[in-house]
Design a protein around this motif. Structure first.
Motif, PDB file in Angstrom:
ATOM      1  N   TYR A   1      51.216 -12.080 105.461  1.00 37.58           N
ATOM      2  CA  TYR A   1      49.925 -12.763 105.340  1.00 37.58           C
ATOM      3  C   TYR A   1      49.993 -14.172 105.923  1.00 37.58           C
ATOM      4  N   PHE A   2      51.016 -14.921 105.494  1.00 31.37           N
ATOM      5  CA  PHE A   2      51.119 -16.311 105.966  1.00 31.37           C
ATOM      6  C   PHE A   2      51.392 -16.360 107.467  1.00 31.37           C
TER       7      PHE A   2
ATOM      8  N   PRO B   1      44.853 -23.539 106.466  1.00 28.65           N
ATOM      9  CA  PRO B   1      44.491 -24.909 106.128  1.00 28.65           C
ATOM     10  C   PRO B   1      45.700 -25.831 106.289  1.00 28.65           C
ATOM     11  N   VAL B   2      45.412 -27.075 106.626  1.00 30.57           N
ATOM     12  CA  VAL B   2      46.492 -28.061 106.739  1.00 30.57           C
ATOM     13  C   VAL B   2      46.794 -28.597 105.346  1.00 30.57           C
ATOM     14  N   ASP B   3      48.065 -28.785 105.076  1.00 25.13           N
ATOM     15  CA  ASP B   3      48.446 -29.353 103.783  1.00 25.13           C
ATOM     16  C   ASP B   3      48.079 -30.833 103.737  1.00 25.13           C
ATOM     17  N   GLU B   4      47.494 -31.266 102.614  1.00 24.05           N
ATOM     18  CA  GLU B   4      47.090 -32.665 102.495  1.00 24.05           C
ATOM     19  C   GLU B   4      48.259 -33.614 102.738  1.00 24.05           C
ATOM     20  N   LYS B   5      49.438 -33.211 102.262  1.00 22.59           N
ATOM     21  CA  LYS B   5      50.630 -34.055 102.437  1.00 22.59           C
ATOM     22  C   LYS B   5      50.949 -34.249 103.921  1.00 22.59           C
TER      23      LYS B   5
ATOM     24  N   ALA C   1      49.684 -18.890  95.152  1.00 28.00           N
ATOM     25  CA  ALA C   1      49.002 -18.546  96.411  1.00 28.00           C
ATOM     26  C   ALA C   1      47.513 -18.236  96.256  1.00 28.00           C
TER      27      ALA C   1
ATOM     28  N   PRO D   1      45.109 -13.535  97.829  1.00 26.67           N
ATOM     29  CA  PRO D   1      45.364 -13.006  99.172  1.00 26.67           C
ATOM     30  C   PRO D   1      46.288 -11.784  99.202  1.00 26.67           C
TER      31      PRO D   1
ATOM     32  N   VAL E   1      41.043 -25.661  98.834  1.00 29.57           N
ATOM     33  CA  VAL E   1      40.907 -25.847 100.278  1.00 29.57           C
ATOM     34  C   VAL E   1      39.475 -26.268 100.579  1.00 29.57           C
TER      35      VAL E   1
ATOM     36  N   GLY F   1      39.108 -27.378 105.744  1.00 33.08           N
ATOM     37  CA  GLY F   1      40.351 -27.015 106.444  1.00 33.08           C
ATOM     38  C   GLY F   1      41.606 -27.665 105.911  1.00 33.08           C
ATOM     39  N   VAL F   2      41.479 -28.383 104.772  1.00 33.56           N
ATOM     40  CA  VAL F   2      42.667 -29.039 104.215  1.00 33.56           C
ATOM     41  C   VAL F   2      42.973 -28.463 102.830  1.00 33.56           C
ATOM     42  N   ASN F   3      44.249 -28.189 102.608  1.00 31.68           N
ATOM     43  CA  ASN F   3      44.707 -27.716 101.300  1.00 31.68           C
ATOM     44  C   ASN F   3      45.121 -28.922 100.469  1.00 31.68           C
ATOM     45  N   HIS F   4      44.363 -29.210  99.413  1.00 33.49           N
ATOM     46  CA  HIS F   4      44.651 -30.376  98.578  1.00 33.49           C
ATOM     47  C   HIS F   4      45.558 -30.043  97.394  1.00 33.49           C
TER      48      HIS F   4
ATOM     49  N   TYR G   1      36.633 -34.306  99.896  1.00 42.16           N
ATOM     50  CA  TYR G   1      37.542 -34.334  98.744  1.00 42.16           C
ATOM     51  C   TYR G   1      37.795 -35.762  98.325  1.00 42.16           C
TER      52      TYR G   1
ATOM     53  N   ALA H   1      45.952 -41.023  94.626  1.00 43.63           N
ATOM     54  CA  ALA H   1      46.085 -40.845  96.067  1.00 43.63           C
ATOM     55  C   ALA H   1      47.202 -39.873  96.432  1.00 43.63           C
TER      56      ALA H   1
ATOM     57  N   PRO I   1      49.333 -36.737  96.532  1.00 43.12           N
ATOM     58  CA  PRO I   1      49.179 -35.345  96.097  1.00 43.12           C
ATOM     59  C   PRO I   1      50.269 -34.938  95.102  1.00 43.12           C
ATOM     60  N   GLY I   2      51.460 -35.460  95.290  1.00 48.37           N
ATOM     61  CA  GLY I   2      52.565 -35.111  94.392  1.00 48.37           C
ATOM     62  C   GLY I   2      52.293 -35.613  92.982  1.00 48.37           C
TER      63      GLY I   2
ATOM     64  N   ARG J   1      49.461 -36.459  91.724  1.00 49.80           N
ATOM     65  CA  ARG J   1      48.276 -35.780  91.209  1.00 49.80           C
ATOM     66  C   ARG J   1      48.652 -34.435  90.580  1.00 49.80           C
TER      67      ARG J   1
END
Lengths: 704, 704
Positions: free
Chosen positions: A677-678, A688-692, B175, B192, B218, B221-224, B289, B294, B296-297, B299
């Motif tokens: 899948y990935f 999606p892009v990772d926020e990090k 996931a 998924p 998401v 397009g960004v995974n938060h 978002y 600030a 992500p870690g 958070r």
């Protein structure tokens, strides 16, 4: 290790394991010949064992989880009939009655039933191993003819009514009486008070029609001690208790709920004189007592001797359950991944974590040791029960060996089942993976057929007795063999134990500290020396206790009880280590022998690590060398890792025996699906892009 | 110990205990003031605890053994309603909604439910501690108004849907996705692949109407990262899954079968934008978002912070279960007699056997230590959750403390329940005595709410991080306190950890070896030094790992994983020891303090004995002193023996909590009856003569 081996590595081996080129033709490639090792593990009664496994693989015999105890009991009773129909349970009985006089084979087959359902194993054990066996071994021809056919074909389900609410391990103190009445030529079986009710008796709550009842035999005003009597319990038609007999259901238990354990009591129940199982003690019509064994103590222990086969089979069943659990947990650990420490995209396989290896491989090593030791025990048992070698000394050795090994292996099984369950996380707790179910069922193995703590005390007393014989005896097997192995002088051999101490003293602590831990003789010396020294120290502490009053002697003994039990455990561990080492000599394939030697070393070093403080306090290992033990164990774990799957495959249990969802490859299937899948998401550009990652990019853009 | 005490000894004390005359007015008589100690053990939230125990004593809330899992689930669901009706479960919720904002009290009451039925405790924990708590802590006012009333009164039974089949402890890798669709202002919750099914989720199989679902958020397009979403699962009328939602029953488990654990999956399930529990991260209608945190870690860890209360309450429940088991097993051991070693007529009480004392008293000592440590944890938890002390540092300390203590106490409970079960022999295996039942239920405590092995690694990482701060921090509580306690110089205090090492080095191995084991400061020095040295050694081994590639760094870390986990365990044990020692200072009664000091010493010395090889290998104890540890432990056992019943009475659990047949005095009644029988038999002259006695008489007659 001087052979050249060029056959391919075992199938469970990781590609990396053999990547280091052999430096020369003398280097043996580590690889397990799974088929050959599997054959060795099956042991002397391989055919019987395979037949029993074929039977244990059938769904008809499998435990169904979630049944009420009533339903489970019914199912297991039906399974007993199935065993009869499939001729699985008569091997130990006389050929004249349709058996095959095969004592070792009988146990080998019987203990494999544990993988189908431990309730089935134990209920079969109650019927044929205890009830039937008591009639066979304690009764005589007339009894055999009268009851064995019905016992064998399950027309007479029955009880082995020994334990009472008030007395378990201390059988000599049971209080049920069988008083002879010459006027009617009957025994009167009687329960004098509540503590003397028979308790925890399998088949007592519902199924038992007959029972072998253990009671104090009283005739002509003399109590001749515990004897066995055949007593009919229930009307075969109505299934109601016969007059004078009552009982209770022990109800639900922590496990083994397919067995109807219960309580029994007797109110002046009259049975014919001839219902005394009279092989070792008889009462004439006039009430005269006679016995071929003059000493009441020896007579008692002879009659109880039949109990040993229970311990032997529990030892084997505990090993079998450990094998099944390890196959499931190690298999799962080669598939399951968690945390991506070493790369961004791929998580680590659980079995590559050092701690996970420690948790599972140390128990794998102990399981191999316990398995090899069990095979030796089984052969000793067969020697005695077949009559090939059945002197008093043989019987005593068998008793000691069985007590020592049963205690260790049953505790080991509980520990292994629990560790495997935890190693599989939440999945391990689901009953579909069987760890929790097997653990619950095997829990009582630690205290029935002899409480493990009590058994280890029996072993300790034997060690003390051997020691006290002024070292004349060479019974103290492993030590004697050690002496033979270590020193060639006949003088040392002849004088036995004391010489060992002298030998150790002579070599001095410096040399002792330099003994190579990885060396077989080094491990043997350390393990043997510890047993010998602990026994010698305990003996010294107890010296003169027989000249004290009973009370003071008992108090002195009690002050050393803990160290005596520890000494017995050390002895039992040494027996397991010796058995493992003996087995190495029978491995023909050099690659297999190399891997198994690592596993044996892991077992030996784990024992030394567990007791490291003793070796340090007693100057057997230096501080420096002590600090290398843990590190060397860690290196062994890495070496064993590529062969772990082969080592559990060699146990020979298939999916139909393991029956655990975690052991089906489903985890690998799920991971493959997730990876696919990935992969496709990345390929599509839709991921999606990772926020990090985004934050890092923004920060980089600001800097430039 | 300089006070004079003249009040009578505690009621559980044996007459012999006080028979030795005090040598002078300065000698304190050892005796437990059960009532005062009991009050101390109840801790800060004594009233809540007593209310909860009163509730847990009611038959309506008790586990009925032998129910099918379906019946058991129904019963426990009904019990949840009973808790609501009895206002037992709303303490942590806001006063505005009918709660009392009492976080510490809430946990104190909640954990006591384990003695009624662990399934009840955990199901209540799922509903109010996880599901409700997530809405409260991760949601905002609108969410509270919408759902908390229904959650509190059980109109909305719900799930905490975090764990997936593929990821348990590694929550960041789940996931399930929640992708924002600005066109409809909805999130699309989606599973998924199979590994992303939610799994082991309480209330999922049958009861859950709603769920807090954790998913990767998401938008644009960004995974938060992982966020929590409120999702309706089932139609409240039909109880059928809503469209797009599916699931499976996890079926029977090793225990806790009153809870309907199950699996959930989502196929493009649309929920309103406002169903995002948006306290720590929000999405505007246009998909933008925003978050008050600030990083992500940070958070992620803040959102997961609510999980800590689960760990705190499991720690407390594990201690409660250990107490109940020890009360039953120690009580039984004071009545049960077996083997007549010291006299012909009277058998020994089990608790007078040295090994039995070792088995039970060492676990009693650990239970006290774990209980005192739990009280400290609970206060820390309340400080943070009440807002009294809730800096980032406080929260991190709380996380570390909870991880360390939960791991140790849950394993300890399993060990204690098993040892108590074995110490009661076959009776221990009967479900009527509850050991096996409690053990089965508590089994999963070792791996849920954080796998114990993973938790100890978190602790280890914290220890390394503190160490790496070049000892600037005094967070490393016990060590800092040790330094303060040992040395008065402010310089030493200020420089923290490094100074400890220096201090130890300066004092030299000879002096260290002479530290009195029985002395509080001696124990503290040994335990503290071990933690500090293990951490320092691990840190040295890992030095430079951050300059390696990720793969090599991970491999280096993995080669030291075992010792890191051992260091974390040593740290946790030290925390328990410190808590026990702190508690001693609060004991006002000198006799009680004396007995508790023995118990603390037993705990400390048991830890030192367990790790004796370390102290020897590292020159902290001499060989001679090492050999005294076991002997001193044995002496402590004898001292504690007369007070054992008082020490378990002080736990404050009555028969209605223990509910074990072995703890009812029935055994003593049976023995009294048996003794009376034999006495009257002897008096009547009707007792049969023992054959052994007869033989001895005959032999004597021949000689004369």
């Amino acid at each position: 290790m001087t052979e050249v081996v060029d056959r391919p590595a075992g199938k469970g081996q990781r590609p990396g394991a053999a990547s280091k080129p052999a430096p020369g033709p003398l280097r043996v490639q580590p690889a397990v010949d799974v088929e050959a090792l599997g054959r060795q593990l099956l042991g002397k009664w391989a055919d019987v064992r395979l037949q029993a496994r074929e039977l244990a693989a059938r769904p008809e015999l499998h435990k169904i989880e979630g049944l009420t105890h009533t339903e489970h009991r019914k199912r297991v009773f039906g399974q007993l009939r199935y065993l009869v129909e499939n001729e699985a349970v008569h091997r130990a009985f006389p050929a004249a009655l349709g058996g095959s006089d095969d004592h070792g084979g009988n146990i080998a087959g019987f203990e494999e039933l544990v993988v189908a359902d431990p309730s089935l194993q134990i209920k079969a054990g109650v019927q044929w191993g205890l009830f039937g066996s008591a009639v066979m071994h304690l009764g005589t021809a007339e009894h055999h003819a009268a009851w064995l056919p019905g016992i064998m074909n399950l027309d007479i389900p029955g009880c082995f009514a020994m334990t009472e609410t008030g007395h378990g391990s201390d059988v000599a103190s049971i209080a049920t009486t069988a008083t002879y009445d010459p006027s009617t030529e009957e025994f009167v079986v009687h329960t004098p008070f509540r503590a003397a009710w028979k308790d925890y008796i399998g088949n007592a709550a519902t199924d038992g029609l007959g029972a072998v009842v253990f009671a104090q035999l009283v005739t002509r005003g003399v109590n001749h001690g515990v004897h066995a009597f055949y007593v009919e319990l229930r009307d075969p038609e109505t299934r109601e208790f016969l007059p004078g007999i009552g009982g209770e259901d022990d109800g639900i238990k922590g496990g083994l709920n397919g067995i109807d354990n219960g309580r029994l009591h007797f109110t002046n129940v009259r049975i014919p004189r001839t219902n005394l199982l009279n092989r070792y003690g008889d009462v004439a019509p006039d009430g005269t007592y006679s016995s071929p064994i003059a000493s009441p103590g020896r007579r008692f222990f002879t009659m109880l001797g039949t109990l040993v086969q229970g311990r032997v089979s529990l030892d084997g069943a505990a090993v079998a359950a450990s094998k099944v659990a390890l196959k499931a947990a190690i298999g799962y650990a080669t598939e399951r991944r968690q945390f991506n420490a070493s790369s961004h995209t791929e998580e680590e396989v659980l079995l590559d974590y050092q701690r996970h290896q420690r948790r599972l491989f140390t128990r794998l090593a102990t399981t191999y040791a316990a398995g090899f030791a069990h095979e030796q025990l089984l052969q000793k048992f067969d020697d005695v029960f077949s009559g090939a070698h059945d002197t008093d000394e043989d019987r005593q050795d068998l008793e000691t060996l069985a007590a020592a090994l049963k205690a260790l292996s049953t505790w080991h099984a509980l520990d292994t089942l629990q560790e495997c369950r935890e190693a599989c996380g939440g999945a391990g707790f689901l009953i579909e993976n069987r760890f929790a179910s097997l653990r619950a069922d095997l829990d009582v193995y630690a205290t029935f057929e002899g409480d493990n703590t009590v058994l280890l005390q029996l072993v300790a007393k034997r060690l003390l007795a051997d020691y006290a014989k002024e070292f004349r005896s060479v019974d103290f097997g492993v030590l004697a063999r050690y002496v033979v192995g270590q020193a060639t002088g006949a003088a040392i051999h002849r004088t036995g134990l004391r010489q060992v101490a002298q030998f150790m003293a002579d070599t001095g602590s410096v040399q002792r500290a330099a003994i190579a831990l990885r060396d077989e003789e080094g491990q043997r010396a350390l393990l043997t020396d510890r047993v010998q020294t602990m026994v010698a120290e305990a003996a010294a502490s107890l010296r003169g206790s027989n000249r004290l009053s009973q009370e003071k002697g008992a108090a002195l003994f009690n002050r050393h009880q803990n160290e005596l039990i520890d000494a017995a455990q050390a002895h039992a561990e040494l027996l397991q280590w010796e058995a493992f080492t003996d087995a190495l000599r029978e491995v023909e394939d050099p690659g297999t022998r190399l891997v198994l030697t690592w596993l044996r070393d892991l077992f030996g070093l784990s024992l030394i690590e567990k007791n490291l403080s003793w070796y340090l306090m007693n100057g057997r290992l230096s501080m420096q060398r002590g600090r290398t033990v843990g590190e060397y164990i860690n290196r062994l774990l890495v070496k064993i890792r590529p062969h772990a799957m082969d080592l559990v495959e060699a146990f020979g249990y298939g999916d139909e025996h393991v029956r655990a969802a975690v052991a089906t490859g489903a985890e690998k299937g799920r991971q493959d699906e997730a990876r696919a899948y990935f992969r496709s998401q990345r390929a599509s550009g839709q991921a999606p892009v990772d926020e990090k990652v985004l934050l890092a990019r923004t920060a980089a853009a600001k800097r430039s």
